[in-house]
Design a protein around this motif. Sequence first.
Motif, PDB file in Angstrom:
ATOM      1  N   TYR A 139      -1.521  -6.259  -6.279  1.00 45.96           N
ATOM      2  CA  TYR A 139      -2.309  -6.974  -5.266  1.00 45.96           C
ATOM      3  C   TYR A 139      -2.680  -8.372  -5.766  1.00 45.96           C
ATOM      4  CZ  TYR A 139      -2.579  -2.397  -3.061  1.00 45.96           C
ATOM      5  OH  TYR A 139      -2.246  -1.211  -2.489  1.00 45.96           O
TER       6      TYR A 139
ATOM      7  N   ARG B 164       4.130   3.480  16.540  1.00 45.50           N
ATOM      8  CA  ARG B 164       5.451   4.108  16.436  1.00 45.50           C
ATOM      9  C   ARG B 164       5.839   4.909  17.678  1.00 45.50           C
ATOM     10  NH1 ARG B 164       3.982   9.274  15.676  1.00 45.50           N
ATOM     11  NH2 ARG B 164       1.930   9.600  14.752  1.00 45.50           N
TER      12      ARG B 164
ATOM     13  N   PRO C 165      -6.822  10.897   1.331  1.00 45.59           N
ATOM     14  CA  PRO C 165      -6.723   9.852   2.370  1.00 45.59           C
ATOM     15  C   PRO C 165      -7.802   9.956   3.455  1.00 45.59           C
ATOM     16  CG  PRO C 165      -4.545  10.704   1.866  1.00 45.59           C
ATOM     17  CD  PRO C 165      -5.527  11.600   1.147  1.00 45.59           C
TER      18      PRO C 165
ATOM     19  N   TRP D 278     -11.523   7.405   2.667  1.00 42.46           N
ATOM     20  CA  TRP D 278     -11.819   6.052   3.165  1.00 42.46           C
ATOM     21  C   TRP D 278     -11.999   6.065   4.683  1.00 42.46           C
ATOM     22  CZ3 TRP D 278      -8.604   4.053   6.783  1.00 42.46           C
ATOM     23  CH2 TRP D 278      -7.256   4.437   6.802  1.00 42.46           C
TER      24      TRP D 278
ATOM     25  N   LEU E  23      -8.731  -3.455   5.140  1.00 39.31           N
ATOM     26  CA  LEU E  23      -7.959  -4.455   4.385  1.00 39.31           C
ATOM     27  C   LEU E  23      -6.833  -5.061   5.222  1.00 39.31           C
ATOM     28  CD1 LEU E  23      -7.726  -2.401   1.058  1.00 39.31           C
ATOM     29  CD2 LEU E  23      -9.276  -4.292   1.567  1.00 39.31           C
ATOM     30  N   HIS E  24      -6.632  -4.565   6.450  1.00 39.63           N
ATOM     31  CA  HIS E  24      -5.498  -5.028   7.258  1.00 39.63           C
ATOM     32  C   HIS E  24      -5.536  -6.534   7.512  1.00 39.63           C
ATOM     33  CE1 HIS E  24      -4.378  -0.902   9.290  1.00 39.63           C
ATOM     34  NE2 HIS E  24      -4.306  -0.863   7.974  1.00 39.63           N
TER      35      HIS E  24
ATOM     36  N   GLY F  19       0.464   4.564  -0.088  1.00 37.41           N
ATOM     37  CA  GLY F  19      -0.306   5.783   0.114  1.00 37.41           C
ATOM     38  C   GLY F  19       0.509   6.845   0.814  1.00 37.41           C
ATOM     39  N   SER F  20      -0.183   7.823   1.368  1.00 36.46           N
ATOM     40  CA  SER F  20       0.517   8.987   1.904  1.00 36.46           C
ATOM     41  C   SER F  20       1.433   8.621   3.067  1.00 36.46           C
ATOM     42  CB  SER F  20      -0.483  10.065   2.334  1.00 36.46           C
ATOM     43  OG  SER F  20      -1.373   9.535   3.277  1.00 36.46           O
ATOM     44  N   PHE F  21       0.997   7.727   3.943  1.00 36.60           N
ATOM     45  CA  PHE F  21       1.842   7.396   5.089  1.00 36.60           C
ATOM     46  C   PHE F  21       3.044   6.548   4.680  1.00 36.60           C
ATOM     47  CE2 PHE F  21       2.736   4.845   8.991  1.00 36.60           C
ATOM     48  CZ  PHE F  21       3.263   5.885   9.728  1.00 36.60           C
TER      49      PHE F  21
ATOM     50  N   LEU G 157     -14.131   0.459   5.067  1.00 37.35           N
ATOM     51  CA  LEU G 157     -12.676   0.598   4.917  1.00 37.35           C
ATOM     52  C   LEU G 157     -12.000   1.105   6.192  1.00 37.35           C
ATOM     53  CD1 LEU G 157     -12.367   2.024   1.295  1.00 37.35           C
ATOM     54  CD2 LEU G 157     -11.493  -0.176   2.124  1.00 37.35           C
TER      55      LEU G 157
ATOM     56  N   GLU H 188      -0.100  -1.710  10.242  1.00 39.45           N
ATOM     57  CA  GLU H 188      -0.356  -0.354  10.732  1.00 39.45           C
ATOM     58  C   GLU H 188      -1.502  -0.331  11.738  1.00 39.45           C
ATOM     59  OE1 GLU H 188       0.685   2.547  11.284  1.00 39.45           O
ATOM     60  OE2 GLU H 188       2.532   1.847  10.405  1.00 39.45           O
ATOM     61  N   LYS H 189      -1.520   0.712  12.561  1.00 37.40           N
ATOM     62  CA  LYS H 189      -2.632   0.939  13.492  1.00 37.40           C
ATOM     63  C   LYS H 189      -3.776   1.590  12.743  1.00 37.40           C
ATOM     64  CE  LYS H 189      -3.395   4.762  13.873  1.00 37.40           C
ATOM     65  NZ  LYS H 189      -3.863   5.751  12.839  1.00 37.40           N
ATOM     66  N   PRO H 190      -5.018   1.470  13.184  1.00 36.86           N
ATOM     67  CA  PRO H 190      -5.488   0.473  14.135  1.00 36.86           C
ATOM     68  C   PRO H 190      -5.406  -0.913  13.505  1.00 36.86           C
ATOM     69  CG  PRO H 190      -7.352   1.570  13.102  1.00 36.86           C
ATOM     70  CD  PRO H 190      -6.127   2.250  12.592  1.00 36.86           C
TER      71      PRO H 190
ATOM     72  N   GLY I  94       0.849  -1.195   0.000  1.00 34.38           N
ATOM     73  CA  GLY I  94       0.000   0.000   0.000  1.00 34.38           C
ATOM     74  C   GLY I  94       0.881   1.239   0.000  1.00 34.38           C
TER      75      GLY I  94
ATOM     76  N   TYR J 198      -4.438   6.842  19.610  1.00 33.53           N
ATOM     77  CA  TYR J 198      -3.161   7.330  20.150  1.00 33.53           C
ATOM     78  C   TYR J 198      -3.294   7.651  21.634  1.00 33.53           C
ATOM     79  CZ  TYR J 198      -1.131   7.719  15.510  1.00 33.53           C
ATOM     80  OH  TYR J 198      -0.634   7.432  14.267  1.00 33.53           O
TER      81      TYR J 198
ATOM     82  N   GLY K 151       1.784  -1.190  14.294  1.00 33.47           N
ATOM     83  CA  GLY K 151       2.659  -0.028  14.092  1.00 33.47           C
ATOM     84  C   GLY K 151       2.408   1.121  15.061  1.00 33.47           C
TER      85      GLY K 151
HETATM   86  P1  NAD Z   1      -3.846   6.545   2.035  1.00 29.64           P
HETATM   87  O1  NAD Z   1      -5.239   6.639   1.542  1.00 29.64           O
HETATM   88  O2  NAD Z   1      -2.934   7.678   1.739  1.00 29.64           O
HETATM   89  O3  NAD Z   1      -3.148   5.215   1.533  1.00 29.64           O
HETATM   90  C1  NAD Z   1      -3.851   4.004   1.375  1.00 29.64           C
HETATM   91  C2  NAD Z   1      -3.249   3.214   0.239  1.00 29.64           C
HETATM   92  O4  NAD Z   1      -4.003   2.016   0.080  1.00 29.64           O
HETATM   93  C3  NAD Z   1      -3.301   3.953  -1.114  1.00 29.64           C
HETATM   94  O5  NAD Z   1      -2.086   3.789  -1.786  1.00 29.64           O
HETATM   95  C4  NAD Z   1      -4.431   3.242  -1.858  1.00 29.64           C
HETATM   96  O6  NAD Z   1      -4.235   3.243  -3.263  1.00 29.64           O
HETATM   97  C5  NAD Z   1      -4.315   1.836  -1.299  1.00 29.64           C
HETATM   98  N1  NAD Z   1      -5.539   1.051  -1.431  1.00 29.64           N
HETATM   99  C6  NAD Z   1      -5.566  -0.232  -1.819  1.00 29.64           C
HETATM  100  N2  NAD Z   1      -6.822  -0.673  -1.862  1.00 29.64           N
HETATM  101  C7  NAD Z   1      -7.614   0.347  -1.525  1.00 29.64           C
HETATM  102  C8  NAD Z   1      -9.020   0.499  -1.402  1.00 29.64           C
HETATM  103  N3  NAD Z   1      -9.872  -0.519  -1.644  1.00 29.64           N
HETATM  104  N4  NAD Z   1      -9.496   1.702  -1.032  1.00 29.64           N
HETATM  105  C9  NAD Z   1      -8.668   2.728  -0.758  1.00 29.64           C
HETATM  106  N5  NAD Z   1      -7.312   2.639  -0.856  1.00 29.64           N
HETATM  107  C10 NAD Z   1      -6.795   1.455  -1.243  1.00 29.64           C
HETATM  108  O7  NAD Z   1      -3.957   6.316   3.613  1.00 29.64           O
HETATM  109  P2  NAD Z   1      -2.802   6.490   4.691  1.00 29.64           P
HETATM  110  O8  NAD Z   1      -3.034   7.724   5.456  1.00 29.64           O
HETATM  111  O9  NAD Z   1      -1.472   6.289   4.069  1.00 29.64           O
HETATM  112  O10 NAD Z   1      -3.136   5.270   5.697  1.00 29.64           O
HETATM  113  C11 NAD Z   1      -2.729   3.944   5.400  1.00 29.64           C
HETATM  114  C12 NAD Z   1      -2.599   3.174   6.702  1.00 29.64           C
HETATM  115  O11 NAD Z   1      -1.587   3.777   7.510  1.00 29.64           O
HETATM  116  C13 NAD Z   1      -3.846   3.148   7.573  1.00 29.64           C
HETATM  117  O12 NAD Z   1      -3.927   1.931   8.255  1.00 29.64           O
HETATM  118  C14 NAD Z   1      -3.602   4.251   8.582  1.00 29.64           C
HETATM  119  O13 NAD Z   1      -4.317   4.095   9.785  1.00 29.64           O
HETATM  120  C15 NAD Z   1      -2.109   4.118   8.786  1.00 29.64           C
HETATM  121  N6  NAD Z   1      -1.467   5.360   9.224  1.00 29.64           N
HETATM  122  C16 NAD Z   1      -0.622   5.271  10.283  1.00 29.64           C
HETATM  123  C17 NAD Z   1      -0.013   6.411  10.732  1.00 29.64           C
HETATM  124  C18 NAD Z   1       0.953   6.339  11.893  1.00 29.64           C
HETATM  125  O14 NAD Z   1       1.421   7.374  12.343  1.00 29.64           O
HETATM  126  N7  NAD Z   1       1.298   5.147  12.355  1.00 29.64           N
HETATM  127  C19 NAD Z   1      -0.236   7.646  10.119  1.00 29.64           C
HETATM  128  C20 NAD Z   1      -1.095   7.682   9.018  1.00 29.64           C
HETATM  129  C21 NAD Z   1      -1.716   6.515   8.569  1.00 29.64           C
END
Ligand code: NAD
Length: 388
Positions: free
Chosen positions: A101, A171, A211, A214, A124-125, A56-58, A220, A142-144, A54, A232, A169
Amino acid sequence: MAINRRDLLIASGGALTAAMAGRALAQEAQGQPLMGNPTLPLPPQQRMGWAVVGLGSFAVGQLMPAFGDANRSRLTALVSGNPEKLARLADTYGVEHTYSYDDYDSIVDNPDIDCVQIALPVGLHAEYTIRALEAGKHVLCEKPMASTSAECEAMIAAARKAGKVLGVGYRVHFEPTNQAALAMIRGEDIGPLRHIRAEHGFQADPENWPPHRWRLEKQLAGGGSMYDIGIYGINTSLMMLEGDAPMSISAVYAYPRDDARFREVEGGVDWRITMRSGAVVSGSSSYCYAPYHSKQTYIGAKSSLRMDPATTYYENALWHEHGGRETQIPAGAPYTQFAGQVDAFSEAARAGRPHATPGEMGYRDIRLIEMAYRSADQGGAPVSLEGI
Ligand code: NAD
């Protein structure tokens, strides 16, 4: 052992991380190991190989750059549904293996992957964690941890069956400012904790920040603000109350009911946990706060600690409040928490011992949130947590 700049670059990939390698080298040259990651660097071939699932932004903003500061871990594979993004990030980080995937399960055949980091939406976790465990990989999710406690139980059972390590996760356990607070709470100056106050929230902005979309869909996200940001407050507070146990939780919903963002998940909760010791943890969690709130206060019998912000990526701050004065406590750079976490997990996986923040901890927190919702659904009556 001297840091080998070339090894670091190979381990973490290409020009993007040259600056990070340089930062590590500069710290080493000054005799300052990375706070939160005091381990010596291993050569790349001896490090645990990681796949990030995955992008995404994180994952892109925080997890992948952390490998540039890691000493025991290297990024060897990426998993995404977007071929263009896969190719671009693999090139940037010098990552050899990429998967969609659809061919995710074939990681089973790749000995360069020891550990898998799940960074997908919460719903999806469980599926992607269990598939990685069945492929014989250790998993840091990752959390939760998952949408429901039943999913968490299935993930823990899959890890046991596979004989692999499962972590969540969290952190903050590897973040130097929080580690400094924990060290003070363990010491003599604070005394027994009587009350912890935890406030965490931000303004959910699905129009302008994809982000957040979802996060507002139950399937989701699992739940609302408690799942994403309130967790947190719960997890960090219980980290500081080690040896104690939650006995009951009560909660009320606190968000504008006519707000269209919150058709599927809650937008805010005020909650209160009573601990076995008699200490109380009270907190709030919200998708309606501005500015971003990340605050923890630890009130002890002798003195208190205040953290504002408490659980962010780069800017946490700790003050000791005592005798009518407030003293700021220095700690290491918060960003090192990401590399500290990945290396700690690598070492746990290599040794086959539980990670510091195991699946059981993720399960506990989801159970607590489920019970908070139960209390709020019943108008705020306390729900017993005995046995959690
Ligand atoms: P995001 O939306 O930026 O990233 C999600 C990724 O999943 C994207 O690349 C998306 O394309 C992909 N994906 C695959 N199947 C998908 C679907 N069916 N629907 C939507 N997206 C789909 O989200 P994020 O902020 O990066 O969060 C991702 C995970 O990281 C989450 O579990 C979130 O709780 C966790 N997170 C943790 C922290 C932390 O500090 N530990 C911070 C932010 C996010």
